[in-house]
Design a protein around this motif. Sequence first.
Motif, PDB file in Angstrom:
ATOM      1  N   ALA A   1      15.112  24.308 -19.511  1.00 38.37           N
ATOM      2  CA  ALA A   1      15.490  25.388 -18.597  1.00 38.37           C
ATOM      3  C   ALA A   1      16.019  26.591 -19.379  1.00 38.37           C
ATOM      4  CB  ALA A   1      16.560  24.901 -17.619  1.00 38.37           C
ATOM      5  N   PRO A   2      15.775  27.802 -18.897  1.00 39.95           N
ATOM      6  CA  PRO A   2      16.303  28.983 -19.582  1.00 39.95           C
ATOM      7  C   PRO A   2      17.808  29.099 -19.431  1.00 39.95           C
ATOM      8  CG  PRO A   2      15.289  29.616 -17.516  1.00 39.95           C
ATOM      9  CD  PRO A   2      14.993  28.152 -17.697  1.00 39.95           C
ATOM     10  N   ALA A   3      18.412  29.835 -20.358  1.00 40.11           N
ATOM     11  CA  ALA A   3      19.859  30.046 -20.300  1.00 40.11           C
ATOM     12  C   ALA A   3      20.234  31.195 -19.390  1.00 40.11           C
ATOM     13  CB  ALA A   3      20.389  30.325 -21.709  1.00 40.11           C
ATOM     14  N   HIS A   4      19.278  32.074 -19.082  1.00 42.86           N
ATOM     15  CA  HIS A   4      19.576  33.233 -18.240  1.00 42.86           C
ATOM     16  C   HIS A   4      18.275  33.754 -17.659  1.00 42.86           C
ATOM     17  CE1 HIS A   4      22.666  36.142 -17.024  1.00 42.86           C
ATOM     18  NE2 HIS A   4      21.697  37.048 -17.006  1.00 42.86           N
ATOM     19  N   GLN A   5      18.381  34.419 -16.511  1.00 44.27           N
ATOM     20  CA  GLN A   5      17.244  35.113 -15.907  1.00 44.27           C
ATOM     21  C   GLN A   5      17.666  36.544 -15.594  1.00 44.27           C
ATOM     22  OE1 GLN A   5      16.179  33.693 -11.922  1.00 44.27           O
ATOM     23  NE2 GLN A   5      18.024  32.416 -11.876  1.00 44.27           N
TER      24      GLN A   5
ATOM     25  N   LEU B   1      20.697  26.164 -11.375  1.00 44.00           N
ATOM     26  CA  LEU B   1      19.833  27.313 -11.654  1.00 44.00           C
ATOM     27  C   LEU B   1      20.466  28.195 -12.722  1.00 44.00           C
ATOM     28  CD1 LEU B   1      17.178  28.655 -10.583  1.00 44.00           C
ATOM     29  CD2 LEU B   1      18.635  30.025  -9.086  1.00 44.00           C
ATOM     30  N   ALA B   2      19.635  28.771 -13.578  1.00 37.93           N
ATOM     31  CA  ALA B   2      20.130  29.625 -14.655  1.00 37.93           C
ATOM     32  C   ALA B   2      20.915  30.804 -14.096  1.00 37.93           C
ATOM     33  CB  ALA B   2      18.957  30.141 -15.489  1.00 37.93           C
ATOM     34  N   PRO B   3      22.028  31.167 -14.719  1.00 38.02           N
ATOM     35  CA  PRO B   3      22.743  32.377 -14.314  1.00 38.02           C
ATOM     36  C   PRO B   3      21.797  33.576 -14.304  1.00 38.02           C
ATOM     37  CG  PRO B   3      24.027  31.131 -15.902  1.00 38.02           C
ATOM     38  CD  PRO B   3      22.682  30.472 -15.846  1.00 38.02           C
ATOM     39  N   ALA B   4      22.086  34.531 -13.419  1.00 45.98           N
ATOM     40  CA  ALA B   4      21.151  35.624 -13.189  1.00 45.98           C
ATOM     41  C   ALA B   4      21.828  36.977 -13.277  1.00 45.98           C
ATOM     42  CB  ALA B   4      20.486  35.471 -11.825  1.00 45.98           C
ATOM     43  N   THR B   5      21.070  37.939 -13.771  1.00 46.62           N
ATOM     44  CA  THR B   5      21.402  39.352 -13.637  1.00 46.62           C
ATOM     45  C   THR B   5      20.261  39.987 -12.850  1.00 46.62           C
ATOM     46  OG1 THR B   5      22.600  39.391 -15.733  1.00 46.62           O
ATOM     47  CG2 THR B   5      21.884  41.516 -14.823  1.00 46.62           C
TER      48      THR B   5
ATOM     49  N   GLY C   1      26.935  28.807  -5.976  1.00 47.29           N
ATOM     50  CA  GLY C   1      27.730  28.583  -7.178  1.00 47.29           C
ATOM     51  C   GLY C   1      27.047  28.986  -8.466  1.00 47.29           C
ATOM     52  N   VAL C   2      25.925  29.716  -8.369  1.00 43.74           N
ATOM     53  CA  VAL C   2      25.222  30.175  -9.565  1.00 43.74           C
ATOM     54  C   VAL C   2      25.835  31.507 -10.009  1.00 43.74           C
ATOM     55  CG1 VAL C   2      22.998  30.921 -10.506  1.00 43.74           C
ATOM     56  CG2 VAL C   2      23.086  29.045  -8.843  1.00 43.74           C
ATOM     57  N   PRO C   3      26.259  31.630 -11.261  1.00 43.45           N
ATOM     58  CA  PRO C   3      26.800  32.910 -11.717  1.00 43.45           C
ATOM     59  C   PRO C   3      25.742  34.008 -11.610  1.00 43.45           C
ATOM     60  CG  PRO C   3      27.329  31.156 -13.263  1.00 43.45           C
ATOM     61  CD  PRO C   3      26.333  30.589 -12.304  1.00 43.45           C
ATOM     62  N   VAL C   4      26.080  35.109 -10.977  1.00 38.81           N
ATOM     63  CA  VAL C   4      25.109  36.182 -10.773  1.00 38.81           C
ATOM     64  C   VAL C   4      25.813  37.528 -10.847  1.00 38.81           C
ATOM     65  CG1 VAL C   4      25.350  36.006  -8.261  1.00 38.81           C
ATOM     66  CG2 VAL C   4      23.316  37.084  -9.220  1.00 38.81           C
ATOM     67  N   THR C   5      25.142  38.489 -11.471  1.00 46.55           N
ATOM     68  CA  THR C   5      25.607  39.870 -11.497  1.00 46.55           C
ATOM     69  C   THR C   5      24.543  40.729 -10.835  1.00 46.55           C
ATOM     70  OG1 THR C   5      26.845  39.568 -13.553  1.00 46.55           O
ATOM     71  CG2 THR C   5      26.242  41.822 -12.958  1.00 46.55           C
TER      72      THR C   5
END
Length: 303
Positions: free
Chosen positions: A171-175, A233-237, A261-265
């Motif tokens: 899985a990716p570390a970020h999207q 799910l990978a954290p997202a920007t 609960g997924v970190p998102v900006t």
Amino acid sequence: MLDPHIEGLMRAMAESGFRLPNPFEARAMRMMLDSPLPAPPVEIAEVRDITIPGPAGAMRARLYRPGEGRLPLVILFHGGGWVHGTLDSHDRLARGIARDADCAVLSVDYRLAPEHRFPAAIDDAVAAARWARGNAAALGVDPAHYAITGDSAGGNLAAAVAQILAGAADAPAHQLLFYPVLDGRCASASFAVETPGFLSPSQMRWYWDQYAPGDARLDHRASPALAPVAASLAPATIVVTGNDPLHDEGVAYAEALKAAGVPVTLHDAAGGIHGFVSLFGMIPIADEALAIGTAALRTALHG
């Protein structure tokens, strides 16, 4: 509200005779929109074309490296409504991401519609991510640190790849999603508004008809917004912009990720238009959006 720099650019393009084909047609759209933007060059240490295996045969890809050593990797899926877009049309964006995030970038030339309809593009995108993760040594990148990104339809593919690989070892570390296409129902409030820019609601519906007609667009792999959100799910920007029919579905997706609960900006560039990030180096709000995105990649992959 429209950013004055973008308004001036749009006025100049209109005066030069720029008009999208009417009616929309894949070959004409490619002839008009696949040429790279005339923009300041972005120097990068190394660029090389490669081929990678895909579900239907070899896929073209392009590897960008801003320096030496084993760097983290960002996999880029270009936009273009799954119909147009090439390695060349997104060469400058790939260079900007590699330079500013201090990462290698692998830009992937996936199959396009209507010749290759859903799920061809997402199958290619998943295969590319898995191949890159498994062949990190050959690419000279760090297998433990990679992220995915894309703009528009490429953002759709990046979001779907993140969902498909969520919780897996690869899985990716970020999207990083720039004004992503997320919901094939095309029913959000921003779809009811004709805003200035180069993507209209009718144009976006036409793209969906080329890629995933009928009920195919309701498949979670085509419409990531319709999938249940896994906490893994990978954290997202996510970058959205005001003058864009896709604005509200991007905001809604950010809220759904946050609720799970997924970190998102979320960065909302009110004065931009669809595709505006590719204007970095010319338009201040594009510089800001690219800086926010690449800072998130640096934190996720270097931090």
